[in-house]
Design a protein around this motif. Sequence first.
Motif, PDB file in Angstrom:
ATOM      1  N   VAL A 212       0.852  -1.202   0.000  1.00 51.35           N
ATOM      2  CA  VAL A 212       0.000   0.000   0.000  1.00 51.35           C
ATOM      3  C   VAL A 212       0.880   1.241   0.000  1.00 51.35           C
ATOM      4  O   VAL A 212       2.028   1.196   0.442  1.00 51.35           O
ATOM      5  CB  VAL A 212      -0.903   0.082   1.262  1.00 51.35           C
ATOM      6  N   MET A 214       0.946   5.068   1.439  1.00 47.52           N
ATOM      7  CA  MET A 214       0.316   5.847   2.501  1.00 47.52           C
ATOM      8  C   MET A 214      -0.339   7.133   2.006  1.00 47.52           C
ATOM      9  O   MET A 214       0.249   7.849   1.181  1.00 47.52           O
ATOM     10  CB  MET A 214       1.438   6.218   3.475  1.00 47.52           C
ATOM     11  N   GLY A 215      -1.521   7.417   2.519  1.00 51.05           N
ATOM     12  CA  GLY A 215      -2.194   8.666   2.175  1.00 51.05           C
ATOM     13  C   GLY A 215      -1.498   9.857   2.808  1.00 51.05           C
ATOM     14  O   GLY A 215      -0.786   9.722   3.805  1.00 51.05           O
ATOM     15  N   GLN A 216      -1.682  11.013   2.231  1.00 53.51           N
ATOM     16  CA  GLN A 216      -1.038  12.201   2.782  1.00 53.51           C
ATOM     17  C   GLN A 216      -1.896  13.442   2.626  1.00 53.51           C
ATOM     18  O   GLN A 216      -2.714  13.535   1.714  1.00 53.51           O
ATOM     19  CB  GLN A 216       0.344  12.430   2.169  1.00 53.51           C
ATOM     20  N   ARG A 290       0.922  12.204   7.323  1.00 51.29           N
ATOM     21  CA  ARG A 290       0.689  10.914   6.647  1.00 51.29           C
ATOM     22  C   ARG A 290       0.311   9.820   7.648  1.00 51.29           C
ATOM     23  O   ARG A 290       0.816   9.792   8.773  1.00 51.29           O
ATOM     24  CB  ARG A 290       1.949  10.481   5.891  1.00 51.29           C
ATOM     25  N   LEU A 292      -1.335   5.468   7.340  1.00 48.87           N
ATOM     26  CA  LEU A 292      -1.923   4.435   6.469  1.00 48.87           C
ATOM     27  C   LEU A 292      -3.443   4.431   6.572  1.00 48.87           C
ATOM     28  O   LEU A 292      -4.136   4.045   5.638  1.00 48.87           O
ATOM     29  CB  LEU A 292      -1.380   3.050   6.844  1.00 48.87           C
ATOM     30  N   ASP A 294      -6.760   6.431   6.620  1.00 51.19           N
ATOM     31  CA  ASP A 294      -7.215   7.760   6.181  1.00 51.19           C
ATOM     32  C   ASP A 294      -7.969   8.493   7.289  1.00 51.19           C
ATOM     33  O   ASP A 294      -7.819   9.717   7.446  1.00 51.19           O
ATOM     34  CB  ASP A 294      -8.105   7.636   4.944  1.00 51.19           C
ATOM     35  N   ARG A 297      -5.594   9.968   9.713  1.00 54.63           N
ATOM     36  CA  ARG A 297      -4.933  11.154   9.127  1.00 54.63           C
ATOM     37  C   ARG A 297      -5.854  12.371   9.212  1.00 54.63           C
ATOM     38  O   ARG A 297      -5.428  13.465   9.607  1.00 54.63           O
ATOM     39  CB  ARG A 297      -4.528  10.861   7.680  1.00 54.63           C
ATOM     40  N   THR A 329      -4.892   6.656   1.103  1.00 52.99           N
ATOM     41  CA  THR A 329      -4.024   5.493   1.014  1.00 52.99           C
ATOM     42  C   THR A 329      -4.476   4.617  -0.166  1.00 52.99           C
ATOM     43  O   THR A 329      -5.669   4.405  -0.362  1.00 52.99           O
ATOM     44  CB  THR A 329      -4.066   4.704   2.342  1.00 52.99           C
ATOM     45  N   ARG A 331      -4.099   1.007  -2.341  1.00 50.77           N
ATOM     46  CA  ARG A 331      -3.678  -0.387  -2.264  1.00 50.77           C
ATOM     47  C   ARG A 331      -3.188  -0.809  -3.651  1.00 50.77           C
ATOM     48  O   ARG A 331      -3.874  -0.601  -4.654  1.00 50.77           O
ATOM     49  CB  ARG A 331      -4.905  -1.194  -1.852  1.00 50.77           C
ATOM     50  N   PRO A 355       4.768  -1.617   3.100  1.00 47.74           N
ATOM     51  CA  PRO A 355       4.037  -0.409   2.735  1.00 47.74           C
ATOM     52  C   PRO A 355       5.001   0.711   2.345  1.00 47.74           C
ATOM     53  O   PRO A 355       6.166   0.682   2.734  1.00 47.74           O
ATOM     54  CB  PRO A 355       3.302  -0.041   4.029  1.00 47.74           C
TER      55      PRO A 355
END
Length: 420
Positions: A212, A214-216, A290, A292, A294, A297, A329, A331, A355
């Motif tokens: 995955v 990672m979302g930011q 950031r 993993l 959401d 975050r 994030t 996948r 990840p």
Amino acid sequence: MPDYELTDAQRVMERCDVLGVISEEPDRRTRRFATPAMRAANVAVAGWMRDADMAVRQDSIGNLIGRYEAREAGAKTLLLGSHLDTVRDAGRYDGPLGVLVALAVIERLHTRGERLPVALEVVAFADEEGLRYHTSYLGSRVLAGAFDPRDLSRQDEDGVTMDEAIRDFGGDPSAIDREKRDPSMALAYCEVHIEQGPVLERRGLPVGVVSVIMGQSRCDVAFAGQAGHAGTVPMDLRHDALCAAAEFTLAVEGLARREAGLVATVGQLAVGPGASNVIPGRAALSLDVRHLDDAARDTACRDLHNTAEAIGARRGVSVEWRPVQESATVRCSPDLGAALSRAIEALGYAALSLPSGAGHDAVIMSTLAPVAMLFVRCKGGISHNPAEAVMVEDVAVALDVMDTFLANLVDSYNLAVDFR
Ligand code: GLV
Ligand code: MN
Ligand code: MN
């Protein structure tokens, strides 16, 4: 290891060195979107692509695209690549390694006189880091049809709009819409990238498979207080914007240290008016958050916004909070990941799945096609730093993995497997 493999990998390393000296700044490596340095990097890579019998074009925003045609017309396209822009004072491998490994894989096919039932494209994205306009993934957004035309009016630090920069670079802002790819013709996107972290090195593995990304969230935050005389304004009457920003920066670090899985960074700080005998009236900073998860975050961003307001209220300093961008994030395709793992195991290595804390063009490309990423071990986990280093032996493994992965993918394509 057969000689030709090492030769391929050595060529990739040499080309990373060639691109590595192309910079906007004399003493450090910096290649921002649509600058003369990016033009020089595109010219160098375009030459290598043409030598491999690829059809080369620079698209409307400045992405460089080399296409190696399929055996027959009408086939789907497998997209490979990464970015050629860099952060400020960058290393040599973040981005270019992925472009050059992809190119080397095609050079192998070309040398063997082989065409596949799928077309292959190597995309050298024009802007992944977002250094010039604070717009990460600009290049991949164009292919995925996610470009926001409002971004064209953004200005860089010299007041040059993105619209002007694209035109100066030979692009055409009005044609950007037409670059959007047809998802039904995009088989997959696969990106090779240095790990930018210490996991593979610790595990003694040359490569790994990304599970995955990672979302930011990124925000511009500014504290506006009152400039004043450093000698005459008593301490209890000050509204020092820098002190507010400093308190906030430590609160960012504190939250990220307390919350498992959260990383948060203040990477830029501009203080004004900027004199040793003037109390700072304004302090503007960048915030990068950031996780993993959401939801975690989002919660962290909300908490930090409240913290900034509370610090501002206590100090009599106003707060401007401007979200700049956000990505969830992502996948990677489990099927493509399994195909990469099989290719790694076929070479005798354990296939570790890990990840990615760093963002990649694959984040945006995942809205167009299933995505896969192969990480290459880097020294000490160091990246976004001129000391970035990879070993030629690991690049050779990455090349072999990609070669086998491609062969497996073609078998699946012939069997009409859908990787979504
Ligand atoms: C890209 O390099 C990022 O900031 O994750
Ligand atoms: Mn980067
Ligand atoms: Mn990168």
